[in-house]
Design an enzyme around this catalytic site. Structure first.
Site, PDB file in Angstrom:
ATOM      1  N   ARG A  82     -12.828 -12.312 -50.277  1.00 28.03           N
ATOM      2  CA  ARG A  82     -13.805 -12.581 -49.490  1.00 28.03           C
ATOM      3  C   ARG A  82     -14.672 -13.756 -50.352  1.00 28.03           C
ATOM      4  NH1 ARG A  82     -15.866  -6.934 -48.817  1.00 28.03           N
ATOM      5  NH2 ARG A  82     -14.761  -6.671 -50.792  1.00 28.03           N
ATOM      6  N   SER A  94     -16.566  -2.025 -45.789  1.00 26.42           N
ATOM      7  CA  SER A  94     -16.418  -0.812 -45.044  1.00 26.42           C
ATOM      8  C   SER A  94     -17.629   0.091 -45.261  1.00 26.42           C
ATOM      9  CB  SER A  94     -15.398   0.117 -45.429  1.00 26.42           C
ATOM     10  OG  SER A  94     -14.143  -0.572 -44.994  1.00 26.42           O
ATOM     11  N   LYS A 115     -12.920   7.585 -54.248  1.00 29.79           N
ATOM     12  CA  LYS A 115     -13.939   7.092 -53.039  1.00 29.79           C
ATOM     13  C   LYS A 115     -14.065   8.570 -52.033  1.00 29.79           C
ATOM     14  CE  LYS A 115     -13.796   2.245 -52.579  1.00 29.79           C
ATOM     15  NZ  LYS A 115     -13.278   1.304 -51.714  1.00 29.79           N
ATOM     16  N   HIS A 157     -10.330  -6.579 -41.836  1.00 29.88           N
ATOM     17  CA  HIS A 157      -8.853  -6.362 -42.153  1.00 29.88           C
ATOM     18  C   HIS A 157      -8.150  -6.783 -41.309  1.00 29.88           C
ATOM     19  CE1 HIS A 157     -11.369  -2.769 -44.449  1.00 29.88           C
ATOM     20  NE2 HIS A 157     -10.673  -3.543 -45.258  1.00 29.88           N
TER      21      HIS A 157
HETATM   22  N1  COA Z   1     -12.743  -7.701 -44.611  1.00 28.59           N
HETATM   23  C1  COA Z   1     -13.730  -6.947 -44.663  1.00 28.59           C
HETATM   24  N2  COA Z   1     -13.981  -6.072 -45.849  1.00 28.59           N
HETATM   25  C2  COA Z   1     -12.725  -6.158 -46.556  1.00 28.59           C
HETATM   26  C3  COA Z   1     -11.664  -7.021 -46.780  1.00 28.59           C
HETATM   27  C4  COA Z   1     -11.757  -7.845 -45.568  1.00 28.59           C
HETATM   28  N3  COA Z   1     -10.641  -8.907 -45.566  1.00 28.59           N
HETATM   29  N4  COA Z   1     -11.013  -6.727 -47.615  1.00 28.59           N
HETATM   30  C5  COA Z   1     -11.735  -5.906 -48.243  1.00 28.59           C
HETATM   31  N5  COA Z   1     -12.843  -5.408 -47.439  1.00 28.59           N
HETATM   32  C6  COA Z   1     -13.799  -4.259 -47.980  1.00 28.59           C
HETATM   33  C7  COA Z   1     -13.073  -2.821 -48.057  1.00 28.59           C
HETATM   34  O1  COA Z   1     -13.164  -2.251 -46.868  1.00 28.59           O
HETATM   35  C8  COA Z   1     -13.789  -2.271 -49.018  1.00 28.59           C
HETATM   36  O2  COA Z   1     -14.797  -1.707 -48.681  1.00 28.59           O
HETATM   37  P1  COA Z   1     -15.293  -0.328 -49.619  1.00 28.59           P
HETATM   38  O3  COA Z   1     -15.474  -0.649 -50.927  1.00 28.59           O
HETATM   39  O4  COA Z   1     -16.873  -0.273 -49.043  1.00 28.59           O
HETATM   40  O5  COA Z   1     -14.686   0.942 -49.188  1.00 28.59           O
HETATM   41  C9  COA Z   1     -14.029  -3.435 -50.042  1.00 28.59           C
HETATM   42  O6  COA Z   1     -14.068  -4.456 -49.314  1.00 28.59           O
HETATM   43  C10 COA Z   1     -13.085  -3.306 -51.387  1.00 28.59           C
HETATM   44  O7  COA Z   1     -11.780  -3.526 -50.803  1.00 28.59           O
HETATM   45  P2  COA Z   1     -10.662  -3.256 -51.693  1.00 28.59           P
HETATM   46  O8  COA Z   1     -10.558  -3.811 -52.797  1.00 28.59           O
HETATM   47  O9  COA Z   1      -9.449  -3.584 -50.731  1.00 28.59           O
HETATM   48  O10 COA Z   1     -10.650  -1.552 -51.872  1.00 28.59           O
HETATM   49  P3  COA Z   1     -10.216  -0.637 -51.063  1.00 28.59           P
HETATM   50  O11 COA Z   1     -10.598   0.792 -51.876  1.00 28.59           O
HETATM   51  O12 COA Z   1     -10.137  -0.743 -49.716  1.00 28.59           O
HETATM   52  O13 COA Z   1      -8.656  -0.648 -52.146  1.00 28.59           O
HETATM   53  C11 COA Z   1      -6.860  -0.300 -53.654  1.00 28.59           C
HETATM   54  C12 COA Z   1      -8.340  -0.825 -53.392  1.00 28.59           C
HETATM   55  C13 COA Z   1      -6.342   0.856 -52.968  1.00 28.59           C
HETATM   56  C14 COA Z   1      -6.185  -1.538 -53.238  1.00 28.59           C
HETATM   57  C15 COA Z   1      -6.600  -0.203 -55.210  1.00 28.59           C
HETATM   58  O14 COA Z   1      -7.597   0.428 -55.846  1.00 28.59           O
HETATM   59  C16 COA Z   1      -5.243   0.140 -55.773  1.00 28.59           C
HETATM   60  O15 COA Z   1      -4.248  -0.607 -55.592  1.00 28.59           O
HETATM   61  N6  COA Z   1      -5.295   1.550 -56.052  1.00 28.59           N
HETATM   62  C17 COA Z   1      -4.266   2.226 -56.490  1.00 28.59           C
HETATM   63  C18 COA Z   1      -4.260   2.588 -57.819  1.00 28.59           C
HETATM   64  C19 COA Z   1      -3.544   1.271 -58.666  1.00 28.59           C
HETATM   65  O16 COA Z   1      -2.601   1.118 -58.599  1.00 28.59           O
HETATM   66  N7  COA Z   1      -4.445   1.187 -59.762  1.00 28.59           N
HETATM   67  C20 COA Z   1      -4.286  -0.119 -60.481  1.00 28.59           C
HETATM   68  C21 COA Z   1      -4.610  -1.361 -59.792  1.00 28.59           C
HETATM   69  S1  COA Z   1      -4.467  -2.440 -60.921  1.00 28.59           S
END
Ligand code: COA
Length: 164
Positions: A90, A128, A42, A18
């Site tokens: 990724r 994460s 989550k 991140h």
């Molecule tokens: N390096 C390392 N890890 C990374 C990374 C990076 N550059 N980018 C993402 N990750 C990890 C995250 O830590 C996360 O780990 P986890 O699933 O074990 O917690 C995983 O990869 C997935 O990341 P991400 O897709 O960013 O999930 P998130 O839960 O962190 O965020 C939201 C997702 C919040 C952006 C998305 O669910 C959202 O927009 N929600 C709001 C509701 C909404 O609008 N929904 C409709 C969407 S179309």
């Protein structure tokens, strides 16, 4: 006009992956709003306050703002008057999910675009959840997360292991 992007996620906890996306985002955008999603799907290990503190410790206040949001990301972006969402990609496996999300977000609000950055090679396997799992079994996460996050993970899991 200042170019601002929203970098959304759970950040539970912040990883070096991140950090890299935010740092590189700051080369392209004047400001990055790191938006912590209050995600009911989550069960978080760290509170919103703890997660914000991790980001605050890594980045100064000047160009990185930390905020939280609930509900749809596009609604939050509109509320903040920001039209760019920053996401890291990724492995290839991220692509389909990200494509789906970016398209859905654009369908919901066609003034909003998603900009992707390729994650550095060393962060390809990082998430994460994996970090939490490794730390929960006493594995080293040095170099994968900032040092203060590593420290808090060790404390968190030694607290829970003692409670059991
Ligand atoms: N390096 C390392 N890890 C990374 C990374 C990076 N550059 N980018 C993402 N990750 C990890 C995250 O830590 C996360 O780990 P986890 O699933 O074990 O917690 C995983 O990869 C997935 O990341 P991400 O897709 O960013 O999930 P998130 O839960 O962190 O965020 C939201 C997702 C919040 C952006 C998305 O669910 C959202 O927009 N929600 C709001 C509701 C909404 O609008 N929904 C409709 C969407 S179309």
């Amino acid at each position: 006009m200042a170019r601002t992007a929203i970098y959304p996620g759970s950040f539970d906890p912040l990883t070096n992956g991140h950090v890299s996306i935010i740092e590189r985002g700051l080369r392209v955008f004047d400001r990055v709003i790191v938006a912590i999603a209050i995600n009911i799907r989550k069960e978080p290990l760290f509170s919103i306050e703890e997660r914000s503190e991790f980001i605050r410790r890594e980045f100064g206040k000047e160009r990185v703002e930390i905020d939280t949001f609930e509900g749809l990301l596009v609604d939050y972006a509109a509320e903040r008057g920001v039209s760019v969402i920053l996401r890291g990609l990724r492995a290839v496996s991220d692509f389909e999910y990200e494509l789906q999300m970016a398209n859905m977000n654009r369908k919901l609000d066609d003034t909003i675009d998603t900009v992707f950055m390729m994650t550095e090679e060393r962060d390809f396997y990082v998430s994460s959840s994996l970090v939490k799992e490794v730390a929960s079994f006493g594995g080293k996460v040095e170099g994968i997360v900032p040092a203060f996050v590593e420290q808090r993970l060790v404390e968190k899991f030694s607290d829970t292991n003692q409670e059991e």
